[in-house]
Design a protein around this motif. Sequence first.
Motif, short mmCIF file in Angstrom:
data_model
loop_
_atom_site.label_atom_id
_atom_site.label_comp_id
_atom_site.label_asym_id
_atom_site.label_seq_id
_atom_site.Cartn_x
_atom_site.Cartn_y
_atom_site.Cartn_z
N GLY A 167 0.79 -1.22 0.00
CA GLY A 167 0.00 0.00 0.00
C GLY A 167 0.82 1.27 0.00
N HIS A 168 2.10 1.17 -0.29
CA HIS A 168 2.95 2.36 -0.26
C HIS A 168 2.59 3.36 -1.36
CE1 HIS A 168 5.43 1.16 3.01
NE2 HIS A 168 6.38 2.04 2.73
N ALA A 169 1.83 2.94 -2.34
CA ALA A 169 1.37 3.89 -3.35
C ALA A 169 0.52 4.98 -2.72
CB ALA A 169 0.56 3.15 -4.42
N ALA A 170 -0.16 4.67 -1.61
CA ALA A 170 -0.97 5.68 -0.92
C ALA A 170 -0.11 6.85 -0.47
CB ALA A 170 -1.68 5.04 0.27
N PHE A 171 1.04 6.58 0.13
CA PHE A 171 1.93 7.64 0.61
C PHE A 171 2.56 8.39 -0.57
CE2 PHE A 171 2.62 3.86 3.51
CZ PHE A 171 1.52 4.16 4.30
N PHE A 172 2.90 7.66 -1.61
CA PHE A 172 3.48 8.25 -2.81
C PHE A 172 2.49 9.24 -3.44
CE2 PHE A 172 4.44 8.01 -7.44
CZ PHE A 172 5.75 8.43 -7.41
N ALA A 174 -5.49 -2.89 0.49
CA ALA A 174 -6.83 -2.29 0.55
C ALA A 174 -6.73 -0.79 0.81
CB ALA A 174 -7.65 -2.97 1.64
N PHE A 175 -5.81 -0.37 1.67
CA PHE A 175 -5.64 1.05 1.97
C PHE A 175 -5.22 1.82 0.72
CE2 PHE A 175 -2.74 4.50 3.45
CZ PHE A 175 -3.72 5.32 3.98
N GLY A 176 -4.28 1.27 -0.03
CA GLY A 176 -3.85 1.92 -1.27
C GLY A 176 -4.98 2.05 -2.27
N GLU A 177 -5.81 1.01 -2.37
CA GLU A 177 -6.94 1.04 -3.30
C GLU A 177 -7.99 2.05 -2.86
OE1 GLU A 177 -7.94 -0.82 -6.42
OE2 GLU A 177 -5.83 -0.25 -6.25
N VAL A 178 -8.21 2.17 -1.56
CA VAL A 178 -9.16 3.17 -1.04
C VAL A 178 -8.70 4.58 -1.42
CG1 VAL A 178 -10.01 4.26 1.07
CG2 VAL A 178 -10.07 1.78 0.84
N MET A 179 -7.42 4.85 -1.28
CA MET A 179 -6.90 6.17 -1.65
C MET A 179 -7.05 6.43 -3.14
SD MET A 179 -6.00 7.66 1.10
CE MET A 179 -5.19 9.06 0.33
N ARG A 180 -6.87 5.42 -3.95
CA ARG A 180 -7.04 5.59 -5.40
C ARG A 180 -8.49 5.90 -5.75
NH1 ARG A 180 -8.52 2.78 -9.82
NH2 ARG A 180 -9.13 0.98 -8.54
#
Length: 328
Positions: free
Chosen positions: A62-67, A121-127
Motif C-alpha cells: 500500500g505504499h502507493a498511498a503515501f506516494f 486495501a488502503f492503497g486502493e481506497v486512496m485511489r
Amino acid sequence: MTRLWTSHWIALALIAGLAIALPFAFDARGYAIRILCLALLFAAMAQSWNIVAGLANQISLGHAAFFGIGAYTSTLMLIHFGLSPWLGMVAGAALGGFAALLISLPTMRLRGHYFALATLAFGEVMRVIANSWGGLTGGPVGISVPFSQPSFALLQFKETRSYYWLMLAALVLVTLIFVAIKRSRLGYRLRAIKENADAAEVIGVDTTRTKILAAVISGALTACMGTLYAQFQFFFDPDTVFGVASVSVRMAMIAIVGGIGTAAGPILGALFVIPLEEAANQVFSSQAAGLSQLVFGVLLILVILIEPRGFMAIGPRLARLFARGDRP
C-alpha cells in the motif's frame, strides 16, 4: 580488517565517480537521461519501502498511498497557494507519515499475507477517493503541474540532467537514512522482529510501537518521492500515483530483485528493472498488446528463480563456488 575497509572505500569512490560521470554520456534532454532519473527515483522509493519490508519483514502493498499523497499535496499547494514544492514536500511528508500512522495502528498486529492485503486495501481506497474527488484532485482526468521559468525553488529545470542530480541526491539521502536505521537500536529491534516477533516480545521489544515508527518514517520518505515524481513528470492521475501495480508492486519488486534488507539491493534492482521494463516496451510494444509486459514478467521470473535472494546474493555465491574450485 584494514584491507577490507580500504576495498570498501575504493568501491564507494568508483561508484561515486560513475554516478557523477554517467549523465554526461547522454544528451542532457534525451530519453536515456529520463530513464536514469526514473531508475534513481524508484531506487529511492524501494529503499524507503525497504525500511519496513526489508528490516521487519512487513511486506506492504500500500505504499502507493503515501506516494500519491506526496504528489498531490505539493502540486495542490503550488496551484492554489503558489507555495514552493519544497514546502509541499515537507507537508506531503507530514501527511504521508500521518497516513502511515493511521493505517499502522489497526494493521501492525497482522502478519504475513494478512498485513499485505490490509495495506493493499488502503492503497486502493486512496485511489478510489482520488478518482471520485474530482473537484480537488481532477479525478480520472488528472492534474498538471504549472509550468514556470527554470527555478530551483519551484523544482523546474531547463535540462533533464538537473533532475538527475536531484534524484541522485534523494537516493543518497534515503540510503543514508536506511543505513543509519539499520545500525541503530531501532534497526536491531526491527531485525529481531523479523527473525521472531514472539521472541522479541519476550526480551522486551515493543513490537507494535517499533513497527509503527518504521512505517511512519517509510511513509514520510515515500511521500517525498511522490513530490519529486510530480515535478519531474508534470502530469499525473490517480491511477498513476496510487496504482498498486505501477507503484506499490514495482517498489517491492525492485527491492526483492536487488536484495531485500540490504542498502545496495534497491539500487541494483532499480538499475536492472526500470531500463529492462523500458526496453521491453520499446522492442515489443508494437508487436502485440501486452507482449512487452509478458516478456518483462518472464525475465523477472527467471531472475528470481536463478537467485531468490536477489543480486546481492550472487557475489557471495560466486565467491563460494570459486573458493571450492568449482566453476559457476
